[in-house]
Design an enzyme around this catalytic site. Sequence first.
Site, mmCIF file in Angstrom:
data_model
loop_
_atom_site.group_PDB
_atom_site.id
_atom_site.type_symbol
_atom_site.label_atom_id
_atom_site.label_comp_id
_atom_site.label_asym_id
_atom_site.label_seq_id
_atom_site.Cartn_x
_atom_site.Cartn_y
_atom_site.Cartn_z
ATOM 1 N N ASP A 102 0.858 -1.176 0.000
ATOM 2 C CA ASP A 102 0.000 0.000 0.000
ATOM 3 C C ASP A 102 0.898 1.232 0.000
ATOM 4 O O ASP A 102 1.617 1.479 0.964
ATOM 5 C CB ASP A 102 -0.888 -0.004 1.260
ATOM 6 C CG ASP A 102 -2.159 0.794 1.089
ATOM 7 O OD1 ASP A 102 -2.139 1.763 0.315
ATOM 8 O OD2 ASP A 102 -3.172 0.443 1.725
ATOM 9 N N ASP A 203 -2.858 4.738 -2.718
ATOM 10 C CA ASP A 203 -3.835 5.424 -1.873
ATOM 11 C C ASP A 203 -4.227 6.773 -2.479
ATOM 12 O O ASP A 203 -3.367 7.510 -2.970
ATOM 13 C CB ASP A 203 -3.222 5.627 -0.478
ATOM 14 C CG ASP A 203 -4.180 6.196 0.528
ATOM 15 O OD1 ASP A 203 -5.184 5.535 0.826
ATOM 16 O OD2 ASP A 203 -3.918 7.320 1.014
ATOM 17 N N GLU A 245 -6.763 3.864 -5.831
ATOM 18 C CA GLU A 245 -7.950 4.234 -5.059
ATOM 19 C C GLU A 245 -8.469 5.559 -5.602
ATOM 20 O O GLU A 245 -7.796 6.587 -5.515
ATOM 21 C CB GLU A 245 -7.612 4.379 -3.575
ATOM 22 C CG GLU A 245 -8.848 4.706 -2.740
ATOM 23 C CD GLU A 245 -8.521 5.185 -1.335
ATOM 24 O OE1 GLU A 245 -9.360 4.998 -0.441
ATOM 25 O OE2 GLU A 245 -7.433 5.759 -1.124
ATOM 26 N N HIS A 319 -10.389 -1.441 4.935
ATOM 27 C CA HIS A 319 -10.021 -0.934 6.254
ATOM 28 C C HIS A 319 -10.752 0.354 6.624
ATOM 29 O O HIS A 319 -10.705 0.776 7.788
ATOM 30 C CB HIS A 319 -8.516 -0.693 6.301
ATOM 31 C CG HIS A 319 -8.061 0.320 5.285
ATOM 32 N ND1 HIS A 319 -8.024 0.019 3.937
ATOM 33 C CD2 HIS A 319 -7.678 1.609 5.398
ATOM 34 C CE1 HIS A 319 -7.617 1.089 3.270
ATOM 35 N NE2 HIS A 319 -7.404 2.058 4.131
ATOM 36 N N ASP A 320 -11.410 1.000 5.664
ATOM 37 C CA ASP A 320 -12.128 2.245 5.912
ATOM 38 C C ASP A 320 -13.641 2.059 5.997
ATOM 39 O O ASP A 320 -14.361 3.014 6.298
ATOM 40 C CB ASP A 320 -11.855 3.254 4.786
ATOM 41 C CG ASP A 320 -10.463 3.857 4.853
ATOM 42 O OD1 ASP A 320 -9.896 3.923 5.962
ATOM 43 O OD2 ASP A 320 -9.943 4.260 3.800
#
Length: 544
Positions: A102, A203, A245, A319-320
């Site tokens: 990531d 990200d 993302e 994860h969000d």
Amino acid sequence: MTKVNDEKWWKKAIVYQIYPRSFQDSNGDGIGDLNGIIRRLDYLENLGIDAIWLSPVCQSPQDDNGYDISDYQNIDPMFGSLEDMEQLIEEAKKHHIRIMMDLVLNHSSDEHRWFQEAKKSRDNPYHDYYVWRDGEEGHPPNDMRSCFGGSAWEWVPEVEQYYFHQFSIKQPDLNWENEKVRREIYAMIRWWIEKGAGGFRLDVIDQIAKEPDREVAANGPRLHEFIREMSREVFQGRGLITVGETWGATPELAKLYSNPDGSEFSMVFQFEHIVLDQQEGEEKWDLKPLPFLRFKETMNRWQTGLAGCGWNSLFWNNHDLPRIVSRWGNDKEYRVESAKMLAILLHGMQGTPYIYQGEELGMTNAAYDISDYRDIETRNMYRERLDKGYDVKDIMNSIHAKGRDNARTPMQWDDSENAGFTDGIPWIRVNPNYKTINAARQVQDPNSIFACYKKLIEIRKNHDVLVDGTFQMLLEADENFFAYEREDANEKLLVICNFFGETLKCPLAGEWESMTLLACNYTLTDQSRVFMPYEARMYLLKKK
């Protein structure tokens, strides 16, 4: 079976996301680590996944759980060492699993050496690595807001300028207009590729070309220029999986991001379906029921819109995001059935499926007191809404439904203390339902949610129609069933899901009678037109 080009192995792959802090602790400090992941590779190989997307493990002050990187070429001590990371990459290869890192390239930590130098003076060679604007203290350049609340500008008296931060004040935005910054980033990525990284998740990548003077945070005019340069310099021809993302993506933009010529990324994460259950024009905390017909239309548009000219990422969780079985399923009396239904619905589609840790177990949201939450976004929202006069009960309902810590409670391995996650005190509370929802109870159970996910992974690897078949939405106007067909020259796939908790008669008139049942979520389905609550079936017809 058709062989997928080795360069595009990810078209038949299944990716498993690990949030390392919450996956497995190996040294008793209450925080998951790299050696803990190594310890669980047998479990992941058993599930059948091809790659691990590893949320950030680089050195960080942890202001935003690792998405504030202070050293891109070192591992944060809480997770282990660089040697541990190298061992994880090697051990994962032995289990036929690639490691997907990531990368946070929109911003760094304010503790990164670049920023420490940048704020010393306007003449410092690193000053232009970040986005600065002149102004007066107390009078920011404009009214742009940080995603985490407050102004997006922070005053630095040493240089009498403001720096721009789209997230926390400890996450200054990098200046991609500066070619030196881009060269440093590309060199760092090559270094990780040489270490054996098999791919990268980028990200908030659609925010790197911001133009704050025009109040443009995402999809700036030079965005695709920067991405294509990065792809040419470091990604192409290496057999990597790359995913950007992109919260603002449309199918048209996604065709650029995931162009089959490989000029940008393998695929994108788009979030159009994810924001459907929030009030129009409001924040994610402002809840509304999922508009089912619009949801179907959205999923259909992305499936058909990228057919032959792009590639989808298939996901419910990360994860969000809150746990999908709590969000759009029923995490009480139909937890098992609805979790399987959501899995069957998603895994029959075209794209690369992503499984977030614990999703394969049907892990649920956790309703904690505010003192038990650790997420900066959640805590900031709580304070802001209290100051604005919101009712505490309404604030907590929103947090319980949408808070990021729902995804970050420790992985539930067994029914021992702290769910087998740690021998110490966990960094965040374990969900109290771990006694009944855990991996140990499911791995050997042929009727478990884990077994359902494992079966769906096997189906994708053994049937090309899931990779390249056309997509046709059925029952588009039906307010209860989500149904579609996939078809290629050799096979036809039919997926029918009763999306809600009532027993209903399917409007389809037994189209599946000549087909083989591949997957379902009820052990005693009679395959009639009557569908039980949350019932899902996947059928296959071989043409040749």
